[in-house]
Design a protein around this motif. Sequence first.
Motif, mmCIF file in Angstrom:
data_model
loop_
_atom_site.group_PDB
_atom_site.id
_atom_site.type_symbol
_atom_site.label_atom_id
_atom_site.label_comp_id
_atom_site.label_asym_id
_atom_site.label_seq_id
_atom_site.Cartn_x
_atom_site.Cartn_y
_atom_site.Cartn_z
ATOM 1 N N SER A 18 0.831 -1.207 0.000
ATOM 2 C CA SER A 18 0.000 0.000 0.000
ATOM 3 C C SER A 18 0.861 1.250 0.000
ATOM 4 O O SER A 18 0.589 2.214 -0.701
ATOM 5 C CB SER A 18 -0.920 -0.001 1.239
ATOM 6 O OG SER A 18 -1.785 -1.101 1.199
ATOM 7 N N GLN A 125 -5.652 0.949 5.814
ATOM 8 C CA GLN A 125 -5.478 2.214 5.095
ATOM 9 C C GLN A 125 -5.172 3.360 6.065
ATOM 10 O O GLN A 125 -4.276 4.172 5.819
ATOM 11 C CB GLN A 125 -6.726 2.533 4.282
ATOM 12 C CG GLN A 125 -6.551 3.745 3.383
ATOM 13 C CD GLN A 125 -7.765 4.009 2.506
ATOM 14 O OE1 GLN A 125 -8.884 4.077 3.004
ATOM 15 N NE2 GLN A 125 -7.542 4.127 1.199
ATOM 16 N N GLN A 128 -1.760 3.055 7.324
ATOM 17 C CA GLN A 128 -0.845 3.518 6.282
ATOM 18 C C GLN A 128 -0.694 5.043 6.322
ATOM 19 O O GLN A 128 0.423 5.576 6.280
ATOM 20 C CB GLN A 128 -1.364 3.090 4.919
ATOM 21 C CG GLN A 128 -0.609 3.702 3.745
ATOM 22 C CD GLN A 128 -1.393 3.600 2.453
ATOM 23 O OE1 GLN A 128 -2.113 2.634 2.235
ATOM 24 N NE2 GLN A 128 -1.266 4.609 1.605
#
Length: 411
Positions: A18, A125, A128
């Motif tokens: 990612s 996410q 991240q």
Amino acid sequence: MLQRLIAIATVATLFSSSLTLAESKDPNQADKFPPSPLEITTPDPLVPRSPKDKQPLTLEEQQRLEIALDELNQQAAAKLQAGDQVTAFEIWNRELRLRHFLGSIAEVQALSRVGEIAWNQNNPQEVQYITQRLQVIQKQALPAKKSAQKGVDLELLRSLGVAYQKVRSPKPALEVYNQVLATVRQQQDAVAEVETLNTIGGLHLSWFDYPQAASTYEQLLAFATSRGDRLNEVAYLKQLADIYDKTEQPQQAINVQNKLAQIYLSENNFTAIPELKFAIASNYESLAKKNPTLLQDAFENYQEAYTTAWQLQQYVRAGEALQKLIALYRSQGQIDEALQASQILVEIEEQAVNYYGLMEAYDKIGQLYLERKEYPQALTAFQKGLELAQQLKHQETYFTQQIQKLSKTNF
């Protein structure tokens, strides 16, 4: 443990992928991978100026903003509690953007808090985004030259280290703590050096990097030994013994276990000796598979484990050591010695009121007499074993079969 390692590796791979995609400069990927919500620079009603304005907030503005951001945190927590994770993290992202105005440490501490929540909520996410923001702050915090240690903000680096741990990013966390270590060593701050090494060692252990963990705890051991810090010396020796056992390095384990034994004996702390001697003997037994001359060391340490445990009335440990001795004697064809040890084992199991152990001891005696073809003695041992088996309602068939076989033997 294997499943945990696989899970960690899988998540780490996903996060790494990612991050790589998110950092792509390909304009065709812009819509697919939007910019981090933590990097948005749109003016916010809570801050009366643009994020690009480098003029710091006044004390009054900071106080008002801090109160407002605490309220945002509470709102986000309430949304998450109600099951609305999307809105919760939208609010938290706004809070995190604005924490920047309160200084790097305040921002990192908030990133750490929300990052842990994101990890626990299985939101890669968001993790991240937070990890990327931490990396930006880390880059700004570290000096351009390694020699420029005086300009390092230790409080900020330590906060970054904690934050990286919250989002399960060990590599950047170690980079930060190694920078802290270099700085405190230059400052000759011994207390901070030990504290940082402990953090680094624990971080290596939590990610199962045993070689690096061992190297770190060896440094800590040398530190404690040089200062006569006996309490920590013992703690580090125990940690190293555990690491070397887990990594199947018996000689290294023996080295630190012998140091532990010397310390215990010098302090007349005999209680821990049986378990320690048992562990040393077990490691010598492993080494003896390639070097049979070391088998004598295994014998001697099992004997010490047994005799010390007997004196301390640690009958369970004494029994375990004797069982090992019996197996070693038998493997070397020393049946007489194995029988003598088995008879002692009977006494120990009686003292320990361990009827299962006593039953197994009679079985060992019976098997040893069978090897010597002394069938009457073997029959007696199996009969005593059967009596116990019947009381325990366990292995009755086995002992009955042994007795039946011997009854058919013409002795």
